[in-house]
Design an enzyme around this catalytic site. Structure first.
Site, PDB file in Angstrom:
ATOM      1  N   SER A  48       0.812  -1.224   0.000  1.00 23.17           N
ATOM      2  CA  SER A  48       0.000   0.000   0.000  1.00 23.17           C
ATOM      3  C   SER A  48       0.843   1.271   0.000  1.00 23.17           C
ATOM      4  O   SER A  48       0.425   2.295  -0.535  1.00 23.17           O
ATOM      5  CB  SER A  48      -0.972   0.002   1.185  1.00 23.17           C
ATOM      6  OG  SER A  48      -0.263  -0.054   2.396  1.00 23.17           O
ATOM      7  N   CYS A  78      -6.941  -6.164   0.245  1.00 22.11           N
ATOM      8  CA  CYS A  78      -5.711  -6.116   1.041  1.00 22.11           C
ATOM      9  C   CYS A  78      -5.093  -4.705   1.013  1.00 22.11           C
ATOM     10  O   CYS A  78      -5.659  -3.797   1.614  1.00 22.11           O
ATOM     11  CB  CYS A  78      -4.764  -7.216   0.585  1.00 22.11           C
ATOM     12  SG  CYS A  78      -3.590  -7.646   1.873  1.00 22.11           S
ATOM     13  N   ILE A 135      -2.328 -12.405   3.084  1.00 21.41           N
ATOM     14  CA  ILE A 135      -0.881 -12.210   2.898  1.00 21.41           C
ATOM     15  C   ILE A 135      -0.487 -10.874   3.527  1.00 21.41           C
ATOM     16  O   ILE A 135      -0.881  -9.824   3.045  1.00 21.41           O
ATOM     17  CB  ILE A 135      -0.511 -12.211   1.393  1.00 21.41           C
ATOM     18  CG1 ILE A 135      -0.989 -13.512   0.725  1.00 21.41           C
ATOM     19  CG2 ILE A 135       0.997 -12.013   1.214  1.00 21.41           C
ATOM     20  CD1 ILE A 135      -0.865 -13.509  -0.794  1.00 21.41           C
ATOM     21  N   HIS A 171      -7.297 -12.064  -0.392  1.00 20.14           N
ATOM     22  CA  HIS A 171      -7.056 -11.998  -1.841  1.00 20.14           C
ATOM     23  C   HIS A 171      -7.945 -12.962  -2.629  1.00 20.14           C
ATOM     24  O   HIS A 171      -7.470 -14.028  -3.034  1.00 20.14           O
ATOM     25  CB  HIS A 171      -5.600 -12.386  -2.126  1.00 20.14           C
ATOM     26  CG  HIS A 171      -4.601 -11.349  -1.770  1.00 20.14           C
ATOM     27  ND1 HIS A 171      -4.129 -10.423  -2.667  1.00 20.14           N
ATOM     28  CD2 HIS A 171      -3.972 -11.095  -0.597  1.00 20.14           C
ATOM     29  CE1 HIS A 171      -3.247  -9.636  -2.073  1.00 20.14           C
ATOM     30  NE2 HIS A 171      -3.130 -10.019  -0.820  1.00 20.14           N
ATOM     31  N   GLU A 173      -8.671 -12.936  -5.631  1.00 17.11           N
ATOM     32  CA  GLU A 173      -8.158 -13.125  -7.003  1.00 17.11           C
ATOM     33  C   GLU A 173      -7.079 -14.208  -7.045  1.00 17.11           C
ATOM     34  O   GLU A 173      -6.642 -14.585  -8.126  1.00 17.11           O
ATOM     35  CB  GLU A 173      -7.637 -11.775  -7.547  1.00 17.11           C
ATOM     36  CG  GLU A 173      -6.261 -11.338  -7.070  1.00 17.11           C
ATOM     37  CD  GLU A 173      -6.219 -10.847  -5.618  1.00 17.11           C
ATOM     38  OE1 GLU A 173      -7.245 -10.926  -4.900  1.00 17.11           O
ATOM     39  OE2 GLU A 173      -5.133 -10.417  -5.188  1.00 17.11           O
TER      40      GLU A 173
HETATM   41  N1  GLN Z   1       1.137  -5.424   4.012  1.00 12.28           N
HETATM   42  C1  GLN Z   1       0.765  -4.775   2.785  1.00 12.28           C
HETATM   43  C2  GLN Z   1       0.617  -3.280   2.953  1.00 12.28           C
HETATM   44  O1  GLN Z   1       0.730  -2.749   4.000  1.00 12.28           O
HETATM   45  C3  GLN Z   1      -0.510  -5.348   2.203  1.00 12.28           C
HETATM   46  C4  GLN Z   1      -0.275  -6.761   1.765  1.00 12.28           C
HETATM   47  C5  GLN Z   1      -1.118  -7.225   0.640  1.00 12.28           C
HETATM   48  O2  GLN Z   1      -1.743  -6.451  -0.098  1.00 12.28           O
HETATM   49  N2  GLN Z   1      -1.127  -8.507   0.443  1.00 12.28           N
HETATM   50  O3  GLN Z   1       0.360  -2.626   1.986  1.00 12.28           O
END
Ligand code: GLN
Length: 192
Positions: A48, A78, A135, A171, A173
């Site tokens: 992100s 996510c 994840i 996720h 997808e």
């Molecule tokens: N940990 C990631 C973040 O802070 C997000 C992880 C993901 O999109 N799988 O952006």
């Protein structure tokens, strides 16, 4: 139906394949002008902080907010869910949220040992559990009035909806199960 997938960083190709498999026309969005004729936009998972930096460089913040005001639905998975929030806990100092959904999302909420895991999720309206792939997932820590929880894991919300906005901390997808993509196209796009 034209649906964009923000294609700056992260797992955007997988979302495009899922959308195409359901008969939507998927657009890889790399410039704000491409938002103009979209019915919906997916902000994918990835990192992100990197997506936020690229969104700022290419000038995506206001165009996404404005297009949402005129009816473009948005779904964040996510990292995308983090960016849709109005508050991010553990954000990088320069990481501005889009502020579309009234919720507080904490980045990397699960410790290192369990930073990635799978869990079977009961999703509102689905007849059988949905395979949740998490994840380095964020946590939806608080939601305001008007936000509905669609799925929980260990009691905490992992999917939430506010009108034509959808956030999932996992996720869909990456699972080959198209049900949440179908839910987005059938129920979230066009909702108010
Ligand atoms: N940990 C990631 C973040 O802070 C997000 C992880 C993901 O999109 N799988 O952006």
């Amino acid at each position: 139906m034209r649906i964009g997938v923000l294609a700056l960083q992260g797992a955007f190709r997988e979302h495009m394949l899922d959308l195409e498999a359901l008969g939507a026309s998927a657009v890889a969005v790399r410039l704000p002008s491409q938002l103009d004729d979209l019915r919906g936009l997916i902000i994918p998972g990835g990192e992100s902080t990197a997506i936020a930096k690229l969104m700022r460089t290419y000038g995506f913040y206001d165009p996404i907010r404005l297009r949402h005001l005129d009816g473009m639905a948005v779904w964040g998975t996510c990292a995308g869910a983090i960016l849709m929030a109005d508050r991010i806990a553990d954000a990088r100092p320069d990481q501005e949220p889009l502020g579309l959904m009234r919720m507080l999302v904490r980045r990397n909420a699960f410790g290192r040992q369990v930073d990635s895991f799978e869990a079977s999720l009961g999703f509102d309206g689905f007849e059988s559990p949905f395979p949740g792939v998490f994840i380095r997932a964020p946590q939806i820590e608080r939601i305001a009035e008007g936000v509905t929880v669609l799925a929980r894991h260990a009691g905490q919300p992992v999917a939430a909806r506010q009108g034509d906005l959808l956030a999932t901390t996992f996720h869909p997808e990456l699972t080959g199960d198209p049900r949440i993509h179908r839910y987005f196209l059938d129920h979230v796009v066009g909702a108010r």
